[in-house]
Scaffold this active site. Structure first.
Site, PDB file in Angstrom:
ATOM      1  N   GLU A   1       1.000  -0.982   0.086  1.00  0.00           N
ATOM      2  CA  GLU A   1      -0.021   0.152  -0.059  1.00  0.00           C
ATOM      3  C   GLU A   1       1.002   1.222  -0.122  1.00  0.00           C
ATOM      4  O   GLU A   1       0.521   2.229  -0.762  1.00  0.00           O
ATOM      5  CB  GLU A   1      -0.879  -0.041   1.067  1.00  0.00           C
ATOM      6  CG  GLU A   1      -2.186  -0.959   1.161  1.00  0.00           C
ATOM      7  CD  GLU A   1      -2.983  -0.937   2.153  1.00  0.00           C
ATOM      8  OE1 GLU A   1      -3.014  -0.193   3.216  1.00  0.00           O
ATOM      9  OE2 GLU A   1      -4.018  -1.908   2.058  1.00  0.00           O
TER      10      GLU A   1
ATOM     11  N   HIS B   1     -10.317   1.933   0.171  1.00  0.00           N
ATOM     12  CA  HIS B   1     -10.715   0.943   1.014  1.00  0.00           C
ATOM     13  C   HIS B   1     -12.163   0.901   1.182  1.00  0.00           C
ATOM     14  O   HIS B   1     -12.811   0.397   2.054  1.00  0.00           O
ATOM     15  CB  HIS B   1     -10.196   1.426   2.360  1.00  0.00           C
ATOM     16  CG  HIS B   1      -8.806   1.014   2.769  1.00  0.00           C
ATOM     17  ND1 HIS B   1      -7.702   1.911   1.976  1.00  0.00           N
ATOM     18  CD2 HIS B   1      -8.195   0.191   3.259  1.00  0.00           C
ATOM     19  CE1 HIS B   1      -6.512   1.218   2.463  1.00  0.00           C
ATOM     20  NE2 HIS B   1      -6.803   0.270   3.384  1.00  0.00           N
TER      21      HIS B   1
END
Length: 345
Positions: free
Chosen positions: A165, A201
């Site tokens: 990430e 997300h």
């Protein structure tokens, strides 16, 4: 040729060269960032081995393994594209590109400073986990680390997740935005680029509803909004650290550190160690020592832990703010971000 005319012509030529220079436009940078984010998330739903279902959770070991493989491939593609764009659309050398991506140089001192800075922010939770709950014993013998990394969930949360990430949302996306023309303000880099991270997300809402079909929509939506909020706030902090230190490794370790700590407790009572035989965590001395006295001692100890926790939480947050600019100062910074007020030296 008169000097004034020469200077004027030189200025015109220089401006023409700047216009014709093959730089990255803001539109191209945003398009690439959106494509990177889609490439990061969409493979989760294109394969039956990575797509969650009412009977298959995202925490299943088989799902985690396959997702790590897909993410690794997408991150590799994104990094190659970013490196190519920076090498062909600017005058960056290999070492300069590595620096823009936060890969080099590795400044160990900056990494340690930012880890300590983040620990100040989580001083309260560290006290709760290590002292009030007695977790320091497992920290010292290494058992907690071994148990955590021996599971696929632990490997995803503390190794694969933070690295992939941060490599995408900080190393690739932020570095592209620092090369955009016209130059973007530091505030835009810090507060706008983490939106890609937060949006990536949002798909957890779909996964949660899929695996928790009886949960009402409103609580599930509220859960997703809260997750978007704290991932975006963390993105602000991680981007700030990345720009101030120029270190991908610092933000990867901070990401793992924050994943381990979770959100700090901001209400409720802190539970203390179990009191046995009049000694905190000690062996029992018989049934006569149990009962009312033990309950009263546990109640008193819990009250003390709670007062200490919130005191440490506030003091730690204040110390974090006071040290924010000092502990993130680095010679390898990617952007010149100045403190809002002059810092005391």
């Amino acid at each position: 040729m008169p000097p004034t005319l020469y200077n004027r012509l030189s200025s015109i030529v220089k401006k023409q060269e700047e216009v014709e220079a093959p730089m990255l436009s803001t539109t191209l940078v945003v398009a690439l960032s959106v494509a990177y984010t889609a490439l990061f998330v969409l493979p989760f739903y294109l394969s039956p081995t990575t797509r969650p279902s009412p009977t298959l959770s995202r925490d299943a070991p088989s799902v985690i393994r396959e997702r790590i493989r897909f993410v690794t491939a997408s991150i590799t593609v994104s990094t190659c594209i970013t490196s190519y764009m920076l090498s062909t659309r600017s005058d960056d050398t290999i070492s300069t590109i590595a620096h823009s991506l936060g890969l080099y140089p590795i400044n160990l001192f900056s990494i340690l400073k930012t880890l300590f800075l983040t620990a100040l922010l989580f001083a309260g939770p560290l006290f709760e986990k290590g002292v009030a709950e007695g977790g320091h014993r497992e920290w010292l013998n290494g058992r907690l680390l071994q148990e955590t990394l021996s599971s696929w969930i632990g490997w995803r949360n503390y190794i694969a997740g933070p690295f992939t990430e941060e490599l995408l949302f900080r190393s690739n996306i932020v570095s592209l935005h620092t090369h955009a023309r016209p130059l973007l303000p530091a505030a835009t880099l810090t507060f706008a680029t983490p939106l890609y991270f937060g949006i990536a997300h949002v798909h957890h809402f779909y996964e949660y509803k899929l695996t928790h079909p009886y949960t009402p929509w409103l609580p599930a939506l509220l859960r997703s909004v809260i997750q978007f909020g704290y991932t975006t706030v963390f993105g602000w902090y991680a981007t700030f650290i990345f720009l101030r230190t120029g270190s991908l490794w610092a933000v990867v370790l901070i990401h793992a550190q924050c994943n381990w700590m979770g959100l700090p407790r901001i209400w409720g009572r802190v539970g203390g160690l179990e009191v046995q035989g009049g000694v905190v965590g000690g062996p029992t001395r018989g049934k006569e020592d149990s009962g009312t006295n033990q309950n009263a001692e546990e109640e008193r100890l819990g009250f003390v832990w709670t007062v200490m926790y919130y005191s440490i939480l506030v003091v730690g947050a204040f110390a974090w703010w006071q040290c924010l600019w000092i502990l993130t100062e680095s010679d390898t910074a990617l952007a010149d971000i100045k403190p809002p007020l002059p810092q005391a030296r």
